[in-house]
Motif scaffolding. Sequence first.
Motif, mmCIF file in Angstrom:
data_model
loop_
_atom_site.group_PDB
_atom_site.id
_atom_site.type_symbol
_atom_site.label_atom_id
_atom_site.label_comp_id
_atom_site.label_asym_id
_atom_site.label_seq_id
_atom_site.Cartn_x
_atom_site.Cartn_y
_atom_site.Cartn_z
ATOM 1 N N GLY A 1 -26.371 54.845 -32.380
ATOM 2 C CA GLY A 1 -25.417 55.990 -33.567
ATOM 3 C C GLY A 1 -24.403 56.225 -32.928
ATOM 4 O O GLY A 1 -24.904 57.000 -31.477
ATOM 5 N N VAL A 2 -23.283 57.060 -33.547
ATOM 6 C CA VAL A 2 -22.435 57.881 -32.777
ATOM 7 C C VAL A 2 -22.408 58.874 -34.522
ATOM 8 O O VAL A 2 -22.099 58.479 -35.446
ATOM 9 C CB VAL A 2 -20.938 57.029 -33.078
ATOM 10 N N LEU A 3 -22.676 60.068 -34.773
ATOM 11 C CA LEU A 3 -22.113 61.020 -34.965
ATOM 12 C C LEU A 3 -20.751 62.104 -34.803
ATOM 13 O O LEU A 3 -20.796 62.393 -33.677
ATOM 14 C CB LEU A 3 -23.053 62.533 -35.196
ATOM 15 N N TRP A 4 -19.575 61.385 -35.825
ATOM 16 C CA TRP A 4 -18.524 62.062 -35.512
ATOM 17 C C TRP A 4 -17.833 63.149 -35.797
ATOM 18 O O TRP A 4 -18.714 63.444 -37.225
ATOM 19 C CB TRP A 4 -17.135 61.388 -36.103
ATOM 20 N N LEU A 5 -17.444 63.742 -34.765
ATOM 21 C CA LEU A 5 -17.265 65.602 -34.989
ATOM 22 C C LEU A 5 -15.537 65.810 -35.313
ATOM 23 O O LEU A 5 -15.541 66.956 -35.374
ATOM 24 C CB LEU A 5 -17.873 66.059 -33.842
ATOM 25 N N THR A 6 -15.002 64.376 -34.891
ATOM 26 C CA THR A 6 -13.767 64.776 -35.428
ATOM 27 C C THR A 6 -12.859 63.712 -35.956
ATOM 28 O O THR A 6 -13.980 62.338 -35.820
ATOM 29 C CB THR A 6 -12.842 64.345 -33.898
ATOM 30 N N GLU A 7 -11.767 63.543 -37.406
ATOM 31 C CA GLU A 7 -11.510 62.506 -37.971
ATOM 32 C C GLU A 7 -10.270 61.351 -36.959
ATOM 33 O O GLU A 7 -9.447 62.108 -36.192
ATOM 34 C CB GLU A 7 -10.973 62.947 -38.713
ATOM 35 N N HIS A 8 -10.339 59.659 -37.096
ATOM 36 C CA HIS A 8 -9.175 59.634 -35.679
ATOM 37 C C HIS A 8 -9.291 58.037 -37.368
ATOM 38 O O HIS A 8 -10.194 57.727 -38.469
ATOM 39 C CB HIS A 8 -9.240 58.893 -35.169
ATOM 40 N N ASN A 9 -8.283 57.496 -36.808
ATOM 41 C CA ASN A 9 -7.779 56.203 -37.319
ATOM 42 C C ASN A 9 -6.850 55.295 -37.371
ATOM 43 O O ASN A 9 -6.532 55.709 -36.311
ATOM 44 C CB ASN A 9 -6.300 56.547 -39.147
ATOM 45 N N GLU A 10 -6.377 54.131 -38.028
ATOM 46 C CA GLU A 10 -5.804 53.521 -37.476
ATOM 47 C C GLU A 10 -4.472 53.837 -36.442
ATOM 48 O O GLU A 10 -4.378 53.250 -34.715
ATOM 49 C CB GLU A 10 -5.507 52.325 -38.016
ATOM 50 N N ASP A 11 -3.772 54.714 -36.873
ATOM 51 C CA ASP A 11 -2.763 55.258 -36.433
ATOM 52 C C ASP A 11 -3.065 56.598 -35.144
ATOM 53 O O ASP A 11 -2.275 56.179 -33.939
ATOM 54 C CB ASP A 11 -1.767 56.027 -37.037
ATOM 55 N N THR A 12 -4.147 56.742 -34.825
ATOM 56 C CA THR A 12 -4.493 57.801 -33.528
ATOM 57 C C THR A 12 -5.138 56.954 -32.372
ATOM 58 O O THR A 12 -5.675 57.265 -31.557
ATOM 59 C CB THR A 12 -5.556 59.275 -33.851
ATOM 60 N N GLY A 13 -6.477 55.758 -33.349
ATOM 61 C CA GLY A 13 -6.897 54.824 -32.595
ATOM 62 C C GLY A 13 -8.222 55.975 -33.048
ATOM 63 O O GLY A 13 -8.279 56.573 -33.145
#
Length: 146
Positions: free
Chosen positions: A71-83
Amino acid sequence: RGTHSGHLLFLSTLERIRRLIAMAADVPVSWVKFASHFMFRSEAADLEAEELQARTVHCDESSFARFHHSGVLWLTEHNEDTGGELEFWDADRSTWRRKISPRVGRAVFFTSGWENIHRVTTLRRGVRWALPLFASIVPPLNTTRL
């Protein structure tokens, strides 16, 4: 520098995740043990894109046999533009089948075997913070249920 309340929040979050894995695997919570977890930070400038792509395609269980659920718990946001998105491979179609964009507080869980070959897309901008988790299912030695 960590705080007492921050440490308790971390432990509470891990316990909630452990219970989710037990429910998904249909086993008692006492059978679920964390094999590994750590904070992971990456920056867009850390690696060349080609090197990063080659290094990140993997199956967690192939790294360590004790990894049964990941699993992964994300602490930052990313999308297709940022990778920095998580992608899963479809071996039957020879294509990437699903892309999951990190959001703060979003978590994804999956079995660690060859059915879930995955990678993190090249991070083009920003910093990516994540908490990767790897759990083992460890039944007691005297169990009759598998």
